[in-house]
Design a protein around this motif. Structure first.
Motif, PDB file in Angstrom:
ATOM      1  N   VAL A  26       0.858  -1.189   0.000  1.00 38.55           N
ATOM      2  CA  VAL A  26       0.000   0.000   0.000  1.00 38.55           C
ATOM      3  C   VAL A  26       0.891   1.235   0.000  1.00 38.55           C
ATOM      4  O   VAL A  26       1.817   1.305   0.797  1.00 38.55           O
ATOM      5  CB  VAL A  26      -0.921  -0.011   1.253  1.00 38.55           C
ATOM      6  CG1 VAL A  26      -1.702   1.282   1.374  1.00 38.55           C
ATOM      7  CG2 VAL A  26      -1.858  -1.203   1.211  1.00 38.55           C
ATOM      8  N   PRO A  27       0.631   2.209  -0.878  1.00 40.90           N
ATOM      9  CA  PRO A  27      -0.419   2.173  -1.899  1.00 40.90           C
ATOM     10  C   PRO A  27      -0.063   1.187  -3.014  1.00 40.90           C
ATOM     11  O   PRO A  27       1.103   0.987  -3.334  1.00 40.90           O
ATOM     12  CB  PRO A  27      -0.468   3.605  -2.427  1.00 40.90           C
ATOM     13  CG  PRO A  27       0.887   4.175  -2.168  1.00 40.90           C
ATOM     14  CD  PRO A  27       1.398   3.476  -0.935  1.00 40.90           C
ATOM     15  N   ALA A 134      -5.350  -2.822   8.193  1.00 41.52           N
ATOM     16  CA  ALA A 134      -5.404  -1.448   8.682  1.00 41.52           C
ATOM     17  C   ALA A 134      -6.500  -1.293   9.732  1.00 41.52           C
ATOM     18  O   ALA A 134      -6.300  -0.639  10.765  1.00 41.52           O
ATOM     19  CB  ALA A 134      -5.650  -0.481   7.520  1.00 41.52           C
ATOM     20  N   VAL A 149      -6.809   8.968   7.482  1.00 42.74           N
ATOM     21  CA  VAL A 149      -5.476   8.356   7.494  1.00 42.74           C
ATOM     22  C   VAL A 149      -5.392   7.258   6.434  1.00 42.74           C
ATOM     23  O   VAL A 149      -4.420   7.179   5.678  1.00 42.74           O
ATOM     24  CB  VAL A 149      -5.132   7.808   8.902  1.00 42.74           C
ATOM     25  CG1 VAL A 149      -3.898   6.918   8.866  1.00 42.74           C
ATOM     26  CG2 VAL A 149      -4.936   8.950   9.887  1.00 42.74           C
ATOM     27  N   LEU A 150      -6.401   6.405   6.390  1.00 39.35           N
ATOM     28  CA  LEU A 150      -6.389   5.315   5.420  1.00 39.35           C
ATOM     29  C   LEU A 150      -6.453   5.839   3.983  1.00 39.35           C
ATOM     30  O   LEU A 150      -5.775   5.312   3.096  1.00 39.35           O
ATOM     31  CB  LEU A 150      -7.539   4.343   5.682  1.00 39.35           C
ATOM     32  CG  LEU A 150      -7.409   3.517   6.956  1.00 39.35           C
ATOM     33  CD1 LEU A 150      -8.631   2.621   7.124  1.00 39.35           C
ATOM     34  CD2 LEU A 150      -6.133   2.716   6.977  1.00 39.35           C
ATOM     35  N   GLU A 152      -5.257   8.575   2.868  1.00 43.55           N
ATOM     36  CA  GLU A 152      -3.903   9.055   2.572  1.00 43.55           C
ATOM     37  C   GLU A 152      -2.973   7.880   2.291  1.00 43.55           C
ATOM     38  O   GLU A 152      -2.211   7.887   1.319  1.00 43.55           O
ATOM     39  CB  GLU A 152      -3.380   9.884   3.751  1.00 43.55           C
ATOM     40  CG  GLU A 152      -1.979  10.406   3.565  1.00 43.55           C
ATOM     41  CD  GLU A 152      -1.862  11.497   2.514  1.00 43.55           C
ATOM     42  OE1 GLU A 152      -0.764  11.628   1.940  1.00 43.55           O
ATOM     43  OE2 GLU A 152      -2.846  12.215   2.274  1.00 43.55           O
ATOM     44  N   GLN A 153      -3.013   6.853   3.115  1.00 42.37           N
ATOM     45  CA  GLN A 153      -2.135   5.688   2.943  1.00 42.37           C
ATOM     46  C   GLN A 153      -2.395   4.966   1.624  1.00 42.37           C
ATOM     47  O   GLN A 153      -1.460   4.516   0.965  1.00 42.37           O
ATOM     48  CB  GLN A 153      -2.313   4.705   4.100  1.00 42.37           C
ATOM     49  CG  GLN A 153      -1.727   5.178   5.401  1.00 42.37           C
ATOM     50  CD  GLN A 153      -2.029   4.209   6.552  1.00 42.37           C
ATOM     51  OE1 GLN A 153      -2.710   3.203   6.393  1.00 42.37           O
ATOM     52  NE2 GLN A 153      -1.506   4.539   7.721  1.00 42.37           N
TER      53      GLN A 153
END
Length: 167
Positions: A26-27, A134, A149-150, A152-153
């Protein structure tokens, strides 16, 4: 995991295995997936209302992504066009070799085809296994800050992450 979905089952076995090897990071490296599939990807100055396009060329297939859209939008558009390649290649060829998606991911093909491409794109760019990992890191609770946050990740918009987590 994604392998249980109807769209995932439409992908031929060799291409499914190719995808699987990319979904653990990820990504997700969408450009690497395209390269492994033999698809040329170009950032292009497409008209404002056009997000992406996949076309058959003499050398294979080419995806154009609108360079004027946000990075998150470009990533989802690339995943969407990859999804068309993986499960709708016959339709692309039947429509004269080009499928163009506007900002609402509508190509002029049937809405069902666009829904399928969107569902598969979300599975590619936000793989279920990575989301589960996650989710457990956040203690199993979904909050607005967790979604941010996720997003963005995973390199997607907050809206895309919210839709994927609700699926």
């Amino acid at each position: 995991m994604a392998s249980a979905t109807r769209e995932w089952q439409k992908i031929n076995l060799a291409e499914r295995e190719l995808l699987e090897k990319h979904l653990g990071e990820v990504p997700v490296k969408l450009g690497a997936i395209a390269k492994d599939l033999g698809i040329d990807v170009k950032l292009s100055s497409l008209p404002l209302h056009i997000s992406g396009q996949i076309a058959k060329t003499p050398a294979g297939y080419e995806i154009k992504i609108n360079r004027h859209e946000s990075r998150q939008r470009q990533r989802f558009t690339l995943a969407h066009e990859l999804a068309h390649f993986l499960i709708h290649r016959d339709i692309i060829d039947r429509l004269g070799g080009t499928l163009t998606d506007n900002v609402l991911y509508r190509s002029g093909a049937s809405e069902n085809i666009e829904y399928e491409a969107n569902r598969l794109a979300s599975q590619i760019v936000m793989p279920e296994g990575a989301l589960r990992d996650a989710y457990s890191r956040f203690g199993g609770t979904i909050s607005e800050s967790m979604v941010e946050v996720l997003a963005e990740q995973f390199g997607v918009s907050k809206a895309a992450m919210e839709i994927r987590m609700a699926a």
